[in-house]
Scaffold this active site. Structure first.
Site, PDB file in Angstrom:
ATOM      1  N   HIS A  50      -9.039   1.077   5.118  1.00  0.00           N
ATOM      2  CA  HIS A  50      -7.743   1.262   5.789  1.00  0.00           C
ATOM      3  C   HIS A  50      -7.916   2.186   6.998  1.00  0.00           C
ATOM      4  O   HIS A  50      -8.711   3.132   6.951  1.00  0.00           O
ATOM      5  CB  HIS A  50      -6.725   1.845   4.807  1.00  0.00           C
ATOM      6  CG  HIS A  50      -5.345   1.799   5.366  1.00  0.00           C
ATOM      7  ND1 HIS A  50      -4.889   2.744   6.253  1.00  0.00           N
ATOM      8  CD2 HIS A  50      -4.348   0.901   5.216  1.00  0.00           C
ATOM      9  CE1 HIS A  50      -3.657   2.435   6.617  1.00  0.00           C
ATOM     10  NE2 HIS A  50      -3.301   1.320   5.991  1.00  0.00           N
ATOM     11  N   LYS A 102       0.136   4.317  -0.236  1.00  0.00           N
ATOM     12  CA  LYS A 102      -0.448   5.512   0.387  1.00  0.00           C
ATOM     13  C   LYS A 102      -0.182   6.738  -0.495  1.00  0.00           C
ATOM     14  O   LYS A 102      -0.151   6.615  -1.705  1.00  0.00           O
ATOM     15  CB  LYS A 102       0.088   5.672   1.816  1.00  0.00           C
ATOM     16  CG  LYS A 102      -0.047   4.361   2.606  1.00  0.00           C
ATOM     17  CD  LYS A 102       0.280   4.481   4.061  1.00  0.00           C
ATOM     18  CE  LYS A 102       0.144   3.103   4.719  1.00  0.00           C
ATOM     19  NZ  LYS A 102       0.340   3.121   6.153  1.00  0.00           N
ATOM     20  N   GLU A 115      -5.236  -5.336  10.506  1.00  0.00           N
ATOM     21  CA  GLU A 115      -4.165  -4.371  10.780  1.00  0.00           C
ATOM     22  C   GLU A 115      -4.420  -3.685  12.124  1.00  0.00           C
ATOM     23  O   GLU A 115      -5.175  -2.713  12.187  1.00  0.00           O
ATOM     24  CB  GLU A 115      -4.126  -3.310   9.680  1.00  0.00           C
ATOM     25  CG  GLU A 115      -3.849  -3.882   8.308  1.00  0.00           C
ATOM     26  CD  GLU A 115      -3.273  -2.825   7.376  1.00  0.00           C
ATOM     27  OE1 GLU A 115      -2.136  -3.015   6.932  1.00  0.00           O
ATOM     28  OE2 GLU A 115      -3.933  -1.819   7.126  1.00  0.00           O
ATOM     29  N   ASN A 127       0.868  -1.178   0.000  1.00  0.00           N
ATOM     30  CA  ASN A 127       0.000   0.000   0.000  1.00  0.00           C
ATOM     31  C   ASN A 127       0.904   1.227   0.000  1.00  0.00           C
ATOM     32  O   ASN A 127       1.512   1.546   1.016  1.00  0.00           O
ATOM     33  CB  ASN A 127      -0.890  -0.039   1.256  1.00  0.00           C
ATOM     34  CG  ASN A 127      -1.706   1.220   1.415  1.00  0.00           C
ATOM     35  OD1 ASN A 127      -1.829   2.011   0.486  1.00  0.00           O
ATOM     36  ND2 ASN A 127      -2.260   1.412   2.603  1.00  0.00           N
ATOM     37  N   GLU A 184      -6.271   4.574   8.073  1.00  0.00           N
ATOM     38  CA  GLU A 184      -6.085   6.010   7.798  1.00  0.00           C
ATOM     39  C   GLU A 184      -7.343   6.605   7.177  1.00  0.00           C
ATOM     40  O   GLU A 184      -7.679   7.761   7.415  1.00  0.00           O
ATOM     41  CB  GLU A 184      -4.860   6.205   6.888  1.00  0.00           C
ATOM     42  CG  GLU A 184      -3.565   5.989   7.660  1.00  0.00           C
ATOM     43  CD  GLU A 184      -2.440   5.370   6.862  1.00  0.00           C
ATOM     44  OE1 GLU A 184      -2.455   5.443   5.618  1.00  0.00           O
ATOM     45  OE2 GLU A 184      -1.527   4.791   7.490  1.00  0.00           O
ATOM     46  N   GLY A 200       2.747   1.753  10.843  1.00  0.00           N
ATOM     47  CA  GLY A 200       3.699   2.860  10.724  1.00  0.00           C
ATOM     48  C   GLY A 200       4.395   3.232  12.022  1.00  0.00           C
ATOM     49  O   GLY A 200       5.020   4.277  12.123  1.00  0.00           O
ATOM     50  N   SER A 259       3.734  -2.633  10.225  1.00  0.00           N
ATOM     51  CA  SER A 259       5.190  -2.686  10.407  1.00  0.00           C
ATOM     52  C   SER A 259       5.812  -4.033  10.019  1.00  0.00           C
ATOM     53  O   SER A 259       6.749  -4.492  10.674  1.00  0.00           O
ATOM     54  CB  SER A 259       5.561  -2.313  11.844  1.00  0.00           C
ATOM     55  OG  SER A 259       5.140  -1.000  12.135  1.00  0.00           O
TER      56      SER A 259
END
Ligand code: PGA
Length: 252
Positions: A97, A11, A169, A9, A99, A175, A215
Site C-alpha cells: 500500500h 487502515k 492505486e 482497507n 502508505e 484519501g 477515493s
C-alpha cells in the site's frame, strides 16, 4: 470470468468493538445478496484480526491482513509473519500500500520478498502499486507502474499469479477525494494487462483481477466498475461506513 472484488482497507481505524459492529452490519446487509462471482473483503488492524474472523464466520465477508513481514520469525520487534497470520486463519494479505511505501519505507525489493513469503505460505496477496502525482504530470505514470510490477512481481512463475490480485492505486487519488476518471483507470488497467501478457501470456493476463483504489465512493463506483478491465475496488474511507461500503458493493 474474472472474480470481482470489493475490499475495504480499514487502515488504523476501528477498535475491537467497532470492528465487530461493522462486520455484523455488513453481514446483515449482505445476507440476501447473491454476490455471484464477487468477493467482499475487509482488512482490520492486526490486533482485531482474530476477533474479526470469528465475527465474520459463516458469512460472505472475508477478513484479510493489511501487511506482514517477510521473515519467518526472529528479532523483528513489532512485526508479524505470514506463518502467524496463517495460524489464525488469514488467507490473504494486502501488500505494498502506498502508505506503507511512503511512511514505512517499503520498496519494490522488500515487497518482492514479502510476495515470496506470502506465496511460500500458500496465501494470496492483494498487491498495491500506483504512481505519484508528479509521475502523472510528467507523463511517466506508465513507466512507473511497469517498473513497480517488474521489480516486485515479474520474478514469479506464471502459476503463482493464481494467488495474486492487483490493486492499482494512483497515490494522488488516495484519501484526497480526487478520483482517477473511469477512462484513466481503464487505460491503466488495460496497460497493466498488456505488460503481464507480454511477460507471461494472455491466459495469466486475462485471469488476474485488477482493482482500482483511490477515493471510490458509491457515487463514482458504478462508472469505474463498468470498465472492462476494472474488476472491483480497494476502498479506504468509504469502507468505514456500512451504507457507503454496501453502496459500492451494490455498484458491482
Ligand atoms: P481511499 O483509500 O478510498 O480513502 O482513497 C484507498 C486506499 O488507500 O486503498
Amino acid at each position: 470470468m474474472r472474480t470481482k472484488i470489493v475490499a475495504g482497507n480499514w487502515k488504523m481505524n476501528n477498535d475491537k468493538n467497532e470492528s465487530k459492529a461493522l462486520i455484523k452490519h455488513l453481514k446483515k446487509a449482505l445476507k440476501n445478496e447473491p454476490l455471484e462471482n464477487t468477493r467482499v473483503i475487509v482488512a482490520p488492524t492486526f490486533v482485531n484480526l482474530s476477533s474479526s474472523i470469528k465475527t465474520a464466520k459463516d458469512s460472505k465477508v472475508e477478513v484479510v491482513a493489511q501487511n506482514m513481514h517477510q521473515a519467518k520469525n526472529g528479532a523483528y520487534t513489532g512485526e508479524i509473519s505470514a506463518q502467524m497470520l496463517k495460524a489464525i486463519g488469514i488467507k490473504t494479505v494486502i501488500l505494498g500500500h502506498s502508505e506503507r511505501r511512503t511512511y514505512f519505507n517499503e520498496t519494490d525489493a522488500s515487497l518482492a520478498e514479502k510476495v515470496d513469503a506470502v506465496l511460500e505460505n500458500n496465501l494470496e496477496t492483494i498487491f498495491c502499486f500506483g504512481e505519484l502525482l508528479e509521475d502523472r504530470k510528467s507523463d511517466t505514470h506508465f513507466a512507473v507502474v511497469e517498473s513497480q510490477l517488474k521489480n516486485a512481481l515479474f520474478h514469479l512463475e506464471a502459476d503463482a499469479w493464481k494467488s495474486v490480485v492487483l490493486a492499482y492505486e494512483p497515490v494522488w487519488a488516495i484519501g484526497t477525494g480526487e478520483t482517477a476518471s473511469a477512462e484513466q483507470a481503464q487505460e491503466m488497467h488495460a496497460y497493466i494487462r498488456s505488460i503481464i501478457e507480454k511477460q507471461y501470456n494472455k491466459e495469466v493476463a486475462d485471469a488476474v483481477s485488477i482493482l482500482y483504489g483511490g477515493s471510490v465512493k458509491p457515487a463514482n463506483a458504478k462508472e469505474i466498475f463498468s470498465k472492462p478491465d476494472v474488476d472491483g475496488g480497494l476502498i479506504g474511507g468509504a469502507a468505514l461506513n456500512v451504507a457507503d461500503f454496501t453502496g459500492i458493493i451494490n455498484a458491482i
